[in-house]
Design a protein around this motif. Structure first.
Motif, PDB file in Angstrom:
ATOM      1  N   VAL A 194      73.604  40.033  86.377  1.00  0.00           N
ATOM      2  CA  VAL A 194      72.693  40.739  85.478  1.00  0.00           C
ATOM      3  C   VAL A 194      71.672  39.718  85.000  1.00  0.00           C
ATOM      4  O   VAL A 194      72.037  38.612  84.612  1.00  0.00           O
ATOM      5  CB  VAL A 194      73.451  41.360  84.274  1.00  0.00           C
ATOM      6  CG1 VAL A 194      72.486  41.870  83.222  1.00  0.00           C
ATOM      7  CG2 VAL A 194      74.374  42.474  84.746  1.00  0.00           C
ATOM      8  N   ARG A 204      67.415  39.203  83.245  1.00  0.00           N
ATOM      9  CA  ARG A 204      66.184  39.756  82.706  1.00  0.00           C
ATOM     10  C   ARG A 204      65.062  39.475  83.699  1.00  0.00           C
ATOM     11  O   ARG A 204      64.903  38.353  84.172  1.00  0.00           O
ATOM     12  CB  ARG A 204      65.847  39.123  81.350  1.00  0.00           C
ATOM     13  CG  ARG A 204      64.584  39.700  80.733  1.00  0.00           C
ATOM     14  CD  ARG A 204      64.370  39.208  79.303  1.00  0.00           C
ATOM     15  NE  ARG A 204      63.060  39.605  78.850  1.00  0.00           N
ATOM     16  CZ  ARG A 204      62.741  40.820  78.403  1.00  0.00           C
ATOM     17  NH1 ARG A 204      63.656  41.744  78.313  1.00  0.00           N
ATOM     18  NH2 ARG A 204      61.512  41.095  78.027  1.00  0.00           N
ATOM     19  N   TRP A 231      65.950  44.695  82.513  1.00  0.00           N
ATOM     20  CA  TRP A 231      67.237  44.147  82.934  1.00  0.00           C
ATOM     21  C   TRP A 231      67.616  44.712  84.287  1.00  0.00           C
ATOM     22  O   TRP A 231      67.543  45.905  84.521  1.00  0.00           O
ATOM     23  CB  TRP A 231      68.313  44.447  81.893  1.00  0.00           C
ATOM     24  CG  TRP A 231      68.063  43.651  80.661  1.00  0.00           C
ATOM     25  CD1 TRP A 231      67.354  44.025  79.566  1.00  0.00           C
ATOM     26  CD2 TRP A 231      68.474  42.312  80.431  1.00  0.00           C
ATOM     27  NE1 TRP A 231      67.306  43.002  78.656  1.00  0.00           N
ATOM     28  CE2 TRP A 231      67.986  41.935  79.154  1.00  0.00           C
ATOM     29  CE3 TRP A 231      69.212  41.385  81.170  1.00  0.00           C
ATOM     30  CZ2 TRP A 231      68.216  40.679  78.620  1.00  0.00           C
ATOM     31  CZ3 TRP A 231      69.440  40.130  80.628  1.00  0.00           C
ATOM     32  CH2 TRP A 231      68.945  39.789  79.364  1.00  0.00           C
ATOM     33  N   ARG A 272      70.282  44.914  78.059  1.00  0.00           N
ATOM     34  CA  ARG A 272      71.353  44.131  78.687  1.00  0.00           C
ATOM     35  C   ARG A 272      72.699  44.841  78.597  1.00  0.00           C
ATOM     36  O   ARG A 272      73.471  44.856  79.561  1.00  0.00           O
ATOM     37  CB  ARG A 272      71.424  42.761  78.007  1.00  0.00           C
ATOM     38  CG  ARG A 272      72.441  41.822  78.582  1.00  0.00           C
ATOM     39  CD  ARG A 272      72.315  40.457  77.887  1.00  0.00           C
ATOM     40  NE  ARG A 272      73.260  39.524  78.397  1.00  0.00           N
ATOM     41  CZ  ARG A 272      74.428  39.237  77.812  1.00  0.00           C
ATOM     42  NH1 ARG A 272      74.766  39.803  76.690  1.00  0.00           N
ATOM     43  NH2 ARG A 272      75.239  38.345  78.357  1.00  0.00           N
TER      44      ARG A 272
END
Length: 180
Positions: free
Chosen positions: A32, A34, A47, A63
């Motif tokens: 994960v 940004r 995200w 997030r």
């Protein structure tokens, strides 16, 4: 809980590579991260859930939702540690539709689904000046706390905040605007 971060190389437009620092190794084969500010300027969903070889799997506004999406993908029965070609071969169109339907419960969507005019790369990141401006606007429109909440949920940078950060920003705006 210790969160492991890593540098992640994402594939942009099928061939360009871009390295993203501090991606969260969220599950075997999945990260994960940004989106960098110089990528997808019109996409408020900052995200991404990525495959370890750079393939974009899904996007989310915040997030928290991307991490919930990883949990759903982890339970899908797909071995995300495989190579990209093997993943693409294993996932039929129906399987992909089913996965995105499940991901929608965590507010995750296919990459590139969201669009807003202008540069919205600051979604999910705010400053004191943003608080002051939002409070001025709320006061000028005579907004109460509920009106401010609704307005924030659909505008940048507020709609990209995780729950606690959103609540904190909302409280600050309400206080600064003198709203009730």
């Amino acid at each position: 809980m210790t969160i492991e971060t890593t540098d992640y190389t994402m594939i942009v437009h099928g061939q360009q590579k871009y390295t993203v620092p501090d991606a969260v190794a969220a599950a075997p084969g999945l990260v994960v991260f940004r989106m960098p500010n110089n990528q997808s300027l019109n996409n408020p969903a900052r995200w991404r859930i990525g495959h370890h070889e750079g393939l974009a799997i899904a996007e989310a506004m915040c997030r928290e939702n991307a991490l919930k999406g990883v949990a759903i993908l982890s339970e899908s029965g797909i071995d995300w540690t495989q190579g990209t070609a093997d993943i693409k071969e294993a996932i039929s169109d129906k399987t992909a539709r089913d996965l995105y339907a499940k991901l929608s419960y965590a507010w995750c969507e296919q990459p590139g689904t969201n669009y807003m005019p202008g540069d919205v790369t600051r979604n999910g990141i705010y400053t004191d000046a943003d608080i002051e401006e939002a409070a001025r606007e709320a006061k000028a429109h005579g907004f109460n706390a509920a009106d401010i909440l609704v307005a924030m949920s659909h505008t940048v940078p507020w709609m990209g905040l995780d729950e606690n950060d959103f609540n904190e920003a909302h409280d600050r705006i309400v206080r600064a605007a003198g709203a009730n």
